[in-house]
Design a protein around this motif. Sequence first.
Motif, short mmCIF file in Angstrom:
data_model
loop_
_atom_site.label_atom_id
_atom_site.label_comp_id
_atom_site.label_asym_id
_atom_site.label_seq_id
_atom_site.Cartn_x
_atom_site.Cartn_y
_atom_site.Cartn_z
N ARG A 1 0.83 -1.21 0.00
CA ARG A 1 0.00 0.00 0.00
C ARG A 1 0.86 1.25 0.00
O ARG A 1 0.54 2.24 -0.67
CB ARG A 1 -0.94 0.00 1.21
CG ARG A 1 -2.04 -1.04 1.14
CD ARG A 1 -3.14 -0.74 2.14
NE ARG A 1 -2.64 -0.74 3.50
CZ ARG A 1 -2.65 -1.79 4.30
NH1 ARG A 1 -3.14 -2.96 3.87
NH2 ARG A 1 -2.19 -1.72 5.54
N ARG A 2 1.96 1.21 0.75
CA ARG A 2 2.86 2.37 0.77
C ARG A 2 3.50 2.59 -0.60
O ARG A 2 3.64 3.74 -1.04
CB ARG A 2 3.94 2.18 1.83
CG ARG A 2 4.85 3.41 1.99
CD ARG A 2 5.72 3.34 3.22
NE ARG A 2 6.62 2.22 3.17
CZ ARG A 2 6.55 1.16 3.99
NH1 ARG A 2 5.61 1.09 4.91
NH2 ARG A 2 7.42 0.16 3.91
N ARG A 3 3.88 1.50 -1.27
CA ARG A 3 4.44 1.64 -2.61
C ARG A 3 3.44 2.25 -3.58
O ARG A 3 3.80 3.09 -4.42
CB ARG A 3 4.92 0.28 -3.13
CG ARG A 3 6.19 -0.23 -2.49
CD ARG A 3 6.80 -1.36 -3.29
NE ARG A 3 5.90 -2.52 -3.34
CZ ARG A 3 5.91 -3.51 -2.48
NH1 ARG A 3 6.76 -3.50 -1.46
NH2 ARG A 3 5.08 -4.52 -2.61
N VAL A 4 2.17 1.84 -3.44
CA VAL A 4 1.12 2.40 -4.31
C VAL A 4 0.97 3.89 -4.04
O VAL A 4 0.88 4.70 -4.97
CB VAL A 4 -0.21 1.66 -4.09
CG1 VAL A 4 -1.35 2.40 -4.80
CG2 VAL A 4 -0.11 0.23 -4.61
N ARG A 5 0.93 4.26 -2.75
CA ARG A 5 0.80 5.68 -2.40
C ARG A 5 1.98 6.48 -2.92
O ARG A 5 1.81 7.58 -3.47
CB ARG A 5 0.68 5.85 -0.88
CG ARG A 5 -0.62 5.35 -0.28
CD ARG A 5 -0.81 5.88 1.13
NE ARG A 5 0.28 5.51 2.01
CZ ARG A 5 0.32 4.39 2.73
NH1 ARG A 5 -0.68 3.52 2.65
NH2 ARG A 5 1.34 4.12 3.52
N ASP A 6 3.18 5.94 -2.74
CA ASP A 6 4.37 6.64 -3.21
C ASP A 6 4.37 6.80 -4.72
O ASP A 6 4.77 7.84 -5.25
CB ASP A 6 5.63 5.90 -2.76
CG ASP A 6 5.87 5.99 -1.26
OD1 ASP A 6 5.23 6.86 -0.62
OD2 ASP A 6 6.69 5.22 -0.74
N ALA A 7 3.92 5.74 -5.42
CA ALA A 7 3.87 5.80 -6.89
C ALA A 7 2.89 6.88 -7.34
O ALA A 7 3.16 7.63 -8.29
CB ALA A 7 3.48 4.45 -7.46
N ARG A 8 1.75 6.96 -6.67
CA ARG A 8 0.76 7.99 -7.03
C ARG A 8 1.31 9.38 -6.77
O ARG A 8 1.12 10.30 -7.58
CB ARG A 8 -0.53 7.77 -6.23
CG ARG A 8 -1.33 6.55 -6.67
CD ARG A 8 -2.48 6.30 -5.73
NE ARG A 8 -3.28 5.15 -6.15
CZ ARG A 8 -4.18 4.55 -5.38
NH1 ARG A 8 -4.40 5.00 -4.14
NH2 ARG A 8 -4.87 3.52 -5.84
N ARG A 9 1.98 9.53 -5.62
CA ARG A 9 2.55 10.84 -5.29
C ARG A 9 3.60 11.25 -6.32
O ARG A 9 3.62 12.40 -6.79
CB ARG A 9 3.18 10.80 -3.89
CG ARG A 9 3.92 12.07 -3.50
CD ARG A 9 4.55 11.95 -2.13
NE ARG A 9 5.36 10.76 -1.99
CZ ARG A 9 6.59 10.62 -2.49
NH1 ARG A 9 7.13 11.63 -3.19
NH2 ARG A 9 7.27 9.51 -2.32
N ARG A 10 4.47 10.28 -6.69
CA ARG A 10 5.50 10.60 -7.68
C ARG A 10 4.88 10.93 -9.04
O ARG A 10 5.38 11.81 -9.75
CB ARG A 10 6.47 9.42 -7.82
CG ARG A 10 7.40 9.24 -6.64
CD ARG A 10 8.52 8.29 -6.98
NE ARG A 10 8.03 6.95 -7.29
CZ ARG A 10 7.87 5.98 -6.38
NH1 ARG A 10 8.18 6.21 -5.11
NH2 ARG A 10 7.42 4.79 -6.74
N ALA A 11 3.78 10.23 -9.37
CA ALA A 11 3.13 10.50 -10.66
C ALA A 11 2.59 11.93 -10.69
O ALA A 11 2.71 12.63 -11.70
CB ALA A 11 2.00 9.50 -10.89
N VAL A 12 1.97 12.36 -9.58
CA VAL A 12 1.46 13.74 -9.50
C VAL A 12 2.60 14.74 -9.59
O VAL A 12 2.52 15.75 -10.31
CB VAL A 12 0.66 13.93 -8.19
CG1 VAL A 12 0.31 15.41 -7.99
CG2 VAL A 12 -0.62 13.10 -8.22
N GLU A 13 3.70 14.45 -8.86
CA GLU A 13 4.86 15.33 -8.91
C GLU A 13 5.43 15.42 -10.32
O GLU A 13 5.81 16.50 -10.79
CB GLU A 13 5.93 14.83 -7.94
CG GLU A 13 5.55 14.97 -6.47
CD GLU A 13 6.58 14.32 -5.56
OE1 GLU A 13 7.49 13.62 -6.08
OE2 GLU A 13 6.47 14.50 -4.33
#
Length: 224
Positions: free
Chosen positions: A115-127
């Motif tokens: 779940r943390r990897r998914v959240r991090d991936a989403r955050r990086r995608a937005v960035e």
Amino acid sequence: MAHLATPAHRTELLVFQPVRRKQCAECRGGPLAMLVLEDGVPRCLDCADLGHLVFLPRGDTALTRRSREESGLSAVVVRFNRRKGRYERQGVLVEESALARAEARCLADAEARRRRRVRDARRRAVEDVRFTEAFAAEIRRLFPGCPADRARGIAAHASLRGSGRVGRSAAGRALSEGAVVSAVVASVRHLDTPYDQLLMSGVPRHEARRRIAVAVEGVLGGWR
């Protein structure tokens, strides 16, 4: 029964994987895959009251640690390495219910990490989207005549995460003029001039750049 002293002054039960065929001195069963030494003689796990334990091979440090934490009774399994002249750990024996609880804990951790990897991936995608948009806007500021789609394409190419391109450099992330211009020049060189064909025909890179310099400057001048 053999014990192993640990750095924390806690003793551990030792179980051996024999390198030669052994027979239990009590029930005469064998050959033994694992044995316990009591008073210097081998006994099978059942006769040593360890038969209800299950073997967990070495390899998963977290699972091993948690299995032993959950198990009221456990033992370290070792085997003699003849080449190295020493005993080496092969795994542990733990209660089956303890292993199940430990596996559940590890699975919970794995799910939390997922779940943390998914959240991090989403955050990086937005960035990444925001950075690409900012890079494209800077291209348009420096080169007002550059088509919007072309500016976005240059920005997306230059700022691709993990690409090592100019947009991911420190200067690129800071949107320095030099980095932005370098990204635009590279795009023009490859898409608007015969640069790639020159390279493929064997022309050295520096000579190829010299030949297309006027063409590159012509495109950049029109965009400025």
